[in-house]
Design a protein around this motif. Sequence first.
Motif, PDB file in Angstrom:
ATOM      1  N   THR A 137      -1.220   5.159  -8.824  1.00 50.17           N
ATOM      2  CA  THR A 137      -1.582   5.995  -7.678  1.00 50.17           C
ATOM      3  C   THR A 137      -0.962   5.505  -6.373  1.00 50.17           C
ATOM      4  O   THR A 137      -0.450   6.315  -5.579  1.00 50.17           O
ATOM      5  CB  THR A 137      -3.118   6.004  -7.508  1.00 50.17           C
ATOM      6  OG1 THR A 137      -3.699   6.294  -8.769  1.00 50.17           O
ATOM      7  CG2 THR A 137      -3.568   7.034  -6.491  1.00 50.17           C
ATOM      8  N   GLU A 138      -1.021   4.188  -6.153  1.00 50.40           N
ATOM      9  CA  GLU A 138      -0.548   3.653  -4.870  1.00 50.40           C
ATOM     10  C   GLU A 138       0.921   4.013  -4.627  1.00 50.40           C
ATOM     11  O   GLU A 138       1.307   4.428  -3.529  1.00 50.40           O
ATOM     12  CB  GLU A 138      -0.731   2.137  -4.868  1.00 50.40           C
ATOM     13  CG  GLU A 138      -0.861   1.556  -3.487  1.00 50.40           C
ATOM     14  CD  GLU A 138      -1.109   0.050  -3.553  1.00 50.40           C
ATOM     15  OE1 GLU A 138      -0.346  -0.668  -2.908  1.00 50.40           O
ATOM     16  OE2 GLU A 138      -2.025  -0.368  -4.285  1.00 50.40           O
ATOM     17  N   ARG A 139       1.715   3.851  -5.665  1.00 49.85           N
ATOM     18  CA  ARG A 139       3.141   4.201  -5.538  1.00 49.85           C
ATOM     19  C   ARG A 139       3.313   5.681  -5.211  1.00 49.85           C
ATOM     20  O   ARG A 139       4.149   6.062  -4.388  1.00 49.85           O
ATOM     21  CB  ARG A 139       3.851   3.939  -6.878  1.00 49.85           C
ATOM     22  CG  ARG A 139       3.945   2.492  -7.256  1.00 49.85           C
ATOM     23  CD  ARG A 139       5.394   2.082  -7.124  1.00 49.85           C
ATOM     24  NE  ARG A 139       5.620   0.854  -7.828  1.00 49.85           N
ATOM     25  CZ  ARG A 139       6.691   0.624  -8.587  1.00 49.85           C
ATOM     26  NH1 ARG A 139       7.581   1.573  -8.766  1.00 49.85           N
ATOM     27  NH2 ARG A 139       6.854  -0.523  -9.152  1.00 49.85           N
ATOM     28  N   LEU A 140       2.542   6.514  -5.874  1.00 52.66           N
ATOM     29  CA  LEU A 140       2.658   7.963  -5.640  1.00 52.66           C
ATOM     30  C   LEU A 140       2.225   8.303  -4.222  1.00 52.66           C
ATOM     31  O   LEU A 140       2.838   9.143  -3.553  1.00 52.66           O
ATOM     32  CB  LEU A 140       1.799   8.736  -6.656  1.00 52.66           C
ATOM     33  CG  LEU A 140       2.157   8.562  -8.136  1.00 52.66           C
ATOM     34  CD1 LEU A 140       1.226   9.405  -9.005  1.00 52.66           C
ATOM     35  CD2 LEU A 140       3.609   8.948  -8.421  1.00 52.66           C
ATOM     36  N   GLU A 141       1.166   7.630  -3.750  1.00 51.80           N
ATOM     37  CA  GLU A 141       0.673   7.918  -2.390  1.00 51.80           C
ATOM     38  C   GLU A 141       1.714   7.520  -1.336  1.00 51.80           C
ATOM     39  O   GLU A 141       1.928   8.242  -0.364  1.00 51.80           O
ATOM     40  CB  GLU A 141      -0.657   7.205  -2.143  1.00 51.80           C
ATOM     41  CG  GLU A 141      -1.806   7.966  -2.800  1.00 51.80           C
ATOM     42  CD  GLU A 141      -3.138   7.240  -2.751  1.00 51.80           C
ATOM     43  OE1 GLU A 141      -3.139   6.035  -2.422  1.00 51.80           O
ATOM     44  OE2 GLU A 141      -4.155   7.887  -3.078  1.00 51.80           O
ATOM     45  N   GLN A 142       2.364   6.382  -1.559  1.00 50.40           N
ATOM     46  CA  GLN A 142       3.406   5.941  -0.602  1.00 50.40           C
ATOM     47  C   GLN A 142       4.528   6.983  -0.519  1.00 50.40           C
ATOM     48  O   GLN A 142       5.030   7.291   0.555  1.00 50.40           O
ATOM     49  CB  GLN A 142       3.992   4.609  -1.045  1.00 50.40           C
ATOM     50  CG  GLN A 142       3.133   3.426  -0.603  1.00 50.40           C
ATOM     51  CD  GLN A 142       3.537   2.137  -1.285  1.00 50.40           C
ATOM     52  OE1 GLN A 142       4.553   2.082  -1.990  1.00 50.40           O
ATOM     53  NE2 GLN A 142       2.746   1.099  -1.097  1.00 50.40           N
ATOM     54  N   LEU A 143       4.886   7.525  -1.666  1.00 48.14           N
ATOM     55  CA  LEU A 143       5.950   8.531  -1.725  1.00 48.14           C
ATOM     56  C   LEU A 143       5.469   9.835  -1.067  1.00 48.14           C
ATOM     57  O   LEU A 143       6.190  10.449  -0.270  1.00 48.14           O
ATOM     58  CB  LEU A 143       6.326   8.750  -3.200  1.00 48.14           C
ATOM     59  CG  LEU A 143       7.473   9.670  -3.574  1.00 48.14           C
ATOM     60  CD1 LEU A 143       8.753   9.298  -2.844  1.00 48.14           C
ATOM     61  CD2 LEU A 143       7.715   9.608  -5.092  1.00 48.14           C
ATOM     62  N   GLY A 197       6.152  11.007 -14.152  1.00 47.14           N
ATOM     63  CA  GLY A 197       6.888   9.750 -14.034  1.00 47.14           C
ATOM     64  C   GLY A 197       7.570   9.651 -12.681  1.00 47.14           C
ATOM     65  O   GLY A 197       8.706   9.178 -12.564  1.00 47.14           O
ATOM     66  N   ALA A 198       6.833  10.068 -11.624  1.00 49.68           N
ATOM     67  CA  ALA A 198       7.426  10.096 -10.276  1.00 49.68           C
ATOM     68  C   ALA A 198       7.239   8.779  -9.533  1.00 49.68           C
ATOM     69  O   ALA A 198       7.660   8.664  -8.383  1.00 49.68           O
ATOM     70  CB  ALA A 198       6.815  11.246  -9.484  1.00 49.68           C
ATOM     71  N   SER A 199       6.617   7.783 -10.173  1.00 49.87           N
ATOM     72  CA  SER A 199       6.322   6.536  -9.445  1.00 49.87           C
ATOM     73  C   SER A 199       7.492   5.551  -9.449  1.00 49.87           C
ATOM     74  O   SER A 199       7.438   4.535  -8.754  1.00 49.87           O
ATOM     75  CB  SER A 199       5.078   5.864 -10.036  1.00 49.87           C
ATOM     76  OG  SER A 199       5.308   5.540 -11.392  1.00 49.87           O
TER      77      SER A 199
END
Length: 260
Positions: free
Chosen positions: A40-46, A13-15
């Motif tokens: 995925t997109e949110r996780l990649e930005q982080l 739940g890291a997004s």
Amino acid sequence: MATYPFTSALITGASSGIGESMANLLGQAGVATVLVARRTERLEQLADRYPGFEVLTADLNSTDDLATVVERIGSETDAIDLVVNNAGFGTSGMFHELDPDRLDDEIRLNVRALTRLAHAALRAMIPRGRGFLLNVSSMASFQPAPKLAVYAATKAYVTNLTESLHEETRGTGVHVTALCPGLTKTEFQSVSNSEAYASSYPAFAWLKVGDVAATGLADVAKGRALSIPGALYKGMSMAAGVTPRGLTRRLSSLVQRTAK
Ligand SMILES: NC(=O)c1ccc[n+]([C@@H]2O[C@H](COP(=O)([O-])OP(=O)(O)OC[C@H]3O[C@@H](n4cnc5c(N)ncnc54)[C@H](OP(=O)(O)O)[C@@H]3O)[C@@H](O)[C@H]2O)c1
């Protein structure tokens, strides 16, 4: 900047919300972190913001995806020493009117996935004699919560399981903690359909997401069984321990009614 005894971490739940905030704190402290969620997109930005971050897209209600995360936690070549079981959601409303399939998903995520990942974490960490497991529960775990009934029941499971595991792991070098936040503004309110109800609470009842994340990480590092951010909620949890069960139940029912 905080420093931590962890060298590597995995957060579910890291997004968004509390999980995203913990990921930022760990990234700032130089802890390589595996980010787990569906977006995925949110996780990649982080992940782009911190060296050593890894994206693991997974729907924890999918048996195959859950198995992939279990495998990642168990890796000996790329060991993880902090697992944060944070992914979770609620559903607000009268129990009999809610979609039973959604409640099923809620129980699968908050209880089944969390249990499986906790098991994977301790199985990997105990033989190493070192590790940290932080299960994100809720203040709702300490008393019944009419109109969030299934959610509170899943979180009662999480707190109870975590306290048992805290005692089981005593002396093993592994620390197990339940983080029990009160009201925290995240996507939780829109996902759980509790925005109208939540907006009736006064400003002082709201915790800052960064404070919740920081308190949880600090308390698991200290080896505490329970982590309760904020003086208000610490007081409430103590009061819940000494107030007769019937009165606590009645009060939480009244709070729900006035907050409609
Ligand atoms: N906010 C509060 O007032 C509050 C209070 C007490 C406890 N909590 C607990 O804190 C934890 C974090 O919640 P939050 O407030 O930060 O809410 P949030 O912003 O809605 O975050 C929930 C996270 O869980 C992930 N998630 C949801 N379903 C998933 C699934 N099937 N597989 C993988 N990941 C999934 C979401 O990511 P994707 O959608 O990208 O998958 C998101 O990253 C939850 O366990 C919640 O119960 C929150």
